[in-house]
Design an enzyme around this catalytic site. Structure first.
Site, PDB file in Angstrom:
ATOM      1  N   PHE A 119       0.860  -1.180   0.000  1.00  0.00           N
ATOM      2  CA  PHE A 119       0.000   0.000   0.000  1.00  0.00           C
ATOM      3  C   PHE A 119       0.899   1.233   0.000  1.00  0.00           C
ATOM      4  O   PHE A 119       1.557   1.536   0.998  1.00  0.00           O
ATOM      5  CB  PHE A 119      -0.891  -0.035   1.242  1.00  0.00           C
ATOM      6  CG  PHE A 119      -1.974   0.992   1.288  1.00  0.00           C
ATOM      7  CD1 PHE A 119      -3.145   0.817   0.573  1.00  0.00           C
ATOM      8  CD2 PHE A 119      -1.836   2.125   2.066  1.00  0.00           C
ATOM      9  CE1 PHE A 119      -4.166   1.755   0.636  1.00  0.00           C
ATOM     10  CE2 PHE A 119      -2.846   3.071   2.144  1.00  0.00           C
ATOM     11  CZ  PHE A 119      -4.013   2.884   1.417  1.00  0.00           C
ATOM     12  N   PRO A 124       7.501  10.977   1.326  1.00  0.00           N
ATOM     13  CA  PRO A 124       8.466  11.355   2.356  1.00  0.00           C
ATOM     14  C   PRO A 124       8.507  12.840   2.668  1.00  0.00           C
ATOM     15  O   PRO A 124       8.976  13.231   3.736  1.00  0.00           O
ATOM     16  CB  PRO A 124       9.805  10.882   1.774  1.00  0.00           C
ATOM     17  CG  PRO A 124       9.587  10.791   0.307  1.00  0.00           C
ATOM     18  CD  PRO A 124       8.149  10.402   0.138  1.00  0.00           C
ATOM     19  N   GLY A 128       3.010  11.967   7.415  1.00  0.00           N
ATOM     20  CA  GLY A 128       2.277  10.731   7.175  1.00  0.00           C
ATOM     21  C   GLY A 128       0.848  10.779   7.685  1.00  0.00           C
ATOM     22  O   GLY A 128       0.010   9.988   7.261  1.00  0.00           O
ATOM     23  N   ILE A 331       8.545  -5.370  34.473  1.00  0.00           N
ATOM     24  CA  ILE A 331       8.428  -6.591  35.259  1.00  0.00           C
ATOM     25  C   ILE A 331       9.645  -7.490  35.064  1.00  0.00           C
ATOM     26  O   ILE A 331      10.152  -8.114  36.007  1.00  0.00           O
ATOM     27  CB  ILE A 331       7.135  -7.344  34.876  1.00  0.00           C
ATOM     28  CG1 ILE A 331       5.917  -6.609  35.465  1.00  0.00           C
ATOM     29  CG2 ILE A 331       7.169  -8.796  35.341  1.00  0.00           C
ATOM     30  CD1 ILE A 331       4.594  -7.129  34.956  1.00  0.00           C
ATOM     31  N   GLU A 357      -1.326   3.930  10.785  1.00  0.00           N
ATOM     32  CA  GLU A 357      -2.772   3.901  10.532  1.00  0.00           C
ATOM     33  C   GLU A 357      -3.534   4.901  11.410  1.00  0.00           C
ATOM     34  O   GLU A 357      -4.618   4.608  11.926  1.00  0.00           O
ATOM     35  CB  GLU A 357      -3.344   2.486  10.722  1.00  0.00           C
ATOM     36  CG  GLU A 357      -2.632   1.405   9.945  1.00  0.00           C
ATOM     37  CD  GLU A 357      -2.546   1.689   8.454  1.00  0.00           C
ATOM     38  OE1 GLU A 357      -3.338   2.490   7.943  1.00  0.00           O
ATOM     39  OE2 GLU A 357      -1.664   1.109   7.802  1.00  0.00           O
ATOM     40  N   GLY A 358      -2.964   6.082  11.562  1.00  0.00           N
ATOM     41  CA  GLY A 358      -3.584   7.125  12.374  1.00  0.00           C
ATOM     42  C   GLY A 358      -2.916   7.214  13.725  1.00  0.00           C
ATOM     43  O   GLY A 358      -3.076   6.316  14.558  1.00  0.00           O
TER      44      GLY A 358
END
Length: 377
Positions: A119, A124, A128, A331, A357-358
């Site tokens: 996709f 650049p 984004g 941990i 993706e956001g």
């Protein structure tokens, strides 16, 4: 969390992840590649595009089950899940928006994974987070197109055979199907990323690439509100489900480690601080999965509310993954910072989930805007 018996395909997938994925994910991260035989096994299991109808080479899998598939793979290796994500976005686009010739040409190989899809959206020179900005340009010339520009951070770009490329045209954003071996296409690997380093990212340049009319997906200038929106929604859903997988992996690693390590004469698992973190992880796992299932059910129903439900699921699950992975490293102490346990990789991968993706910040704006619209309405 099991409210009903697992589907048979998920049982088989779980064995695959336990035996052939999770034990090798750290090595793949260091090599910065998912081996070809593993990608072939994914094809043998029918996991590249199981959501396609049977007549198109898929299994007709519903979206809720597809989400569980991506969760399970994400539990073992986020890089492999990332390949599934972008391949899903490309394959679903060809199936839904492609014409008969495009579907006939590409779907059989996409369904089996013989051809991998990438996709190609982010330029650049632009943020984004601004999906509508594209420095890549396609110029029409008597029915053909000349494509020029550059895309970066392209998941699977090093091995993809089909590129779904978004470019500016005279009438707006358009989408094109471009074979990766087409003259004028140049692929450069992107190395040494923070996380998902085995997802074979690439920068892809298009130097006056000549395309025929059959490369265009839908009408010119049509992609922003249809192809791009639909594909990004699927990608966001996959990342949300994969983030739940990261939470599961961090929980499993932490529970196992604290059940074996001692401190102050007792096991780590007996300390109140540890038990509080484990409780938080369980809650994050269950809540994240429920949000993903809600988004998946809405997708299966064709309800447009799935778009916002997916935003919410991705926001919650990605931030929960980052928090849970950070706690898992804490941990494990010094062991959590080394190469012998999976939690350092989970930590690096989880940070990526908050960006792709956001980003978390974009999601906060989007979700809040929707809340204000709901109140005003």
């Amino acid at each position: 969390m099991r409210t009903r018996p697992e589907a048979p395909e998920l049982v088989v997938l779980g064995r695959f992840v336990d035996g052939e994925v999770a034990p090798h994910a750290n090595a793949w991260e260091r090599a910065e590649e998912i081996p070809g035989d593993v990608r072939a096994r994914v094809g043998e299991l029918g996991l590249w595009a199981p959501f396609l109808p049977v007549e198109s080479g898929g299994a007709g899998m519903d979206m809720v089950t597809l989400g569980r598939v991506h969760e399970e793979v994400g539990r073992g290796c986020s890089s492999l899940r990332s390949l599934l994500t972008v391949h899903t976005m490309v394959t679903a686009t060809v199936h839904r928006w492609g014409d008969d010739e495009q579907r006939e040409r590409w779907l059989p190989a996409l369904a089996t994974g013989e051809t991998l899809g990438a996709f190609c959206l982010t330029d650049p020179d632009f943020s984004g987070s601004d999906a509508t900005a594209a420095g890549t340009v396609a110029v029409a010339d008597h029915g053909s197109w000349t494509l020029t520009g550059r895309k970066k951070w392209i998941t699977g770009g090093q091995r993809a055979g089909l590129l779904l490329v978004f470019a500016d045209t005279a009438t707006g954003m358009s989408a094109f199907l471009v074979p990766a071996d087409h003259p004028g296409v140049r692929v450069t690997p992107v190395r040494h990323m923070l996380g998902t380093t085995a997802s074979m990212l690439a920068t892809i340049e298009f130097d006056d690439v000549r395309l025929g009319p059959g490369a265009l997906v839908g009408p010119p200038g049509w992609a922003a509100g249809t192809v791009m929106t639909g594909a990004l929604d699927l990608g966001r859903y996959s990342v949300a489900c994969g983030s739940v997988g990261i939470v599961r992996a961090a929980l499993a690693a932490s529970a196992a480690y604290t059940s074996q390590r001692s401190a102050g004469g007792g096991l780590l698992r007996d300390l109140p601080q540890i038990r509080a973190k484990i409780s938080d992880m369980v809650t994050a796992r269950d809540a994240g999965r429920l949000l993903c299932e809600k988004a998946g059910r809405l997708k299966d129903a064709g309800d447009p509310a799935t778009i916002m439900a997916t935003w919410v699921a991705k926001y919650f699950a990605s931030t929960a993954a980052a928090r849970t992975a950070s706690d898992a490293v804490q941990i494990h102490g010094a062991n959590g910072c080394g190469p012998d346990y999976p939690v350092a990789r989970l930590y690096r991968d989880a940070k990526v989930m908050e960006i792709i993706e956001g980003s978390t910040q974009i999601q906060e704006l989007t979700i809040a805007d929707d809340a204000y619209r709901e109140v005003a309405g």
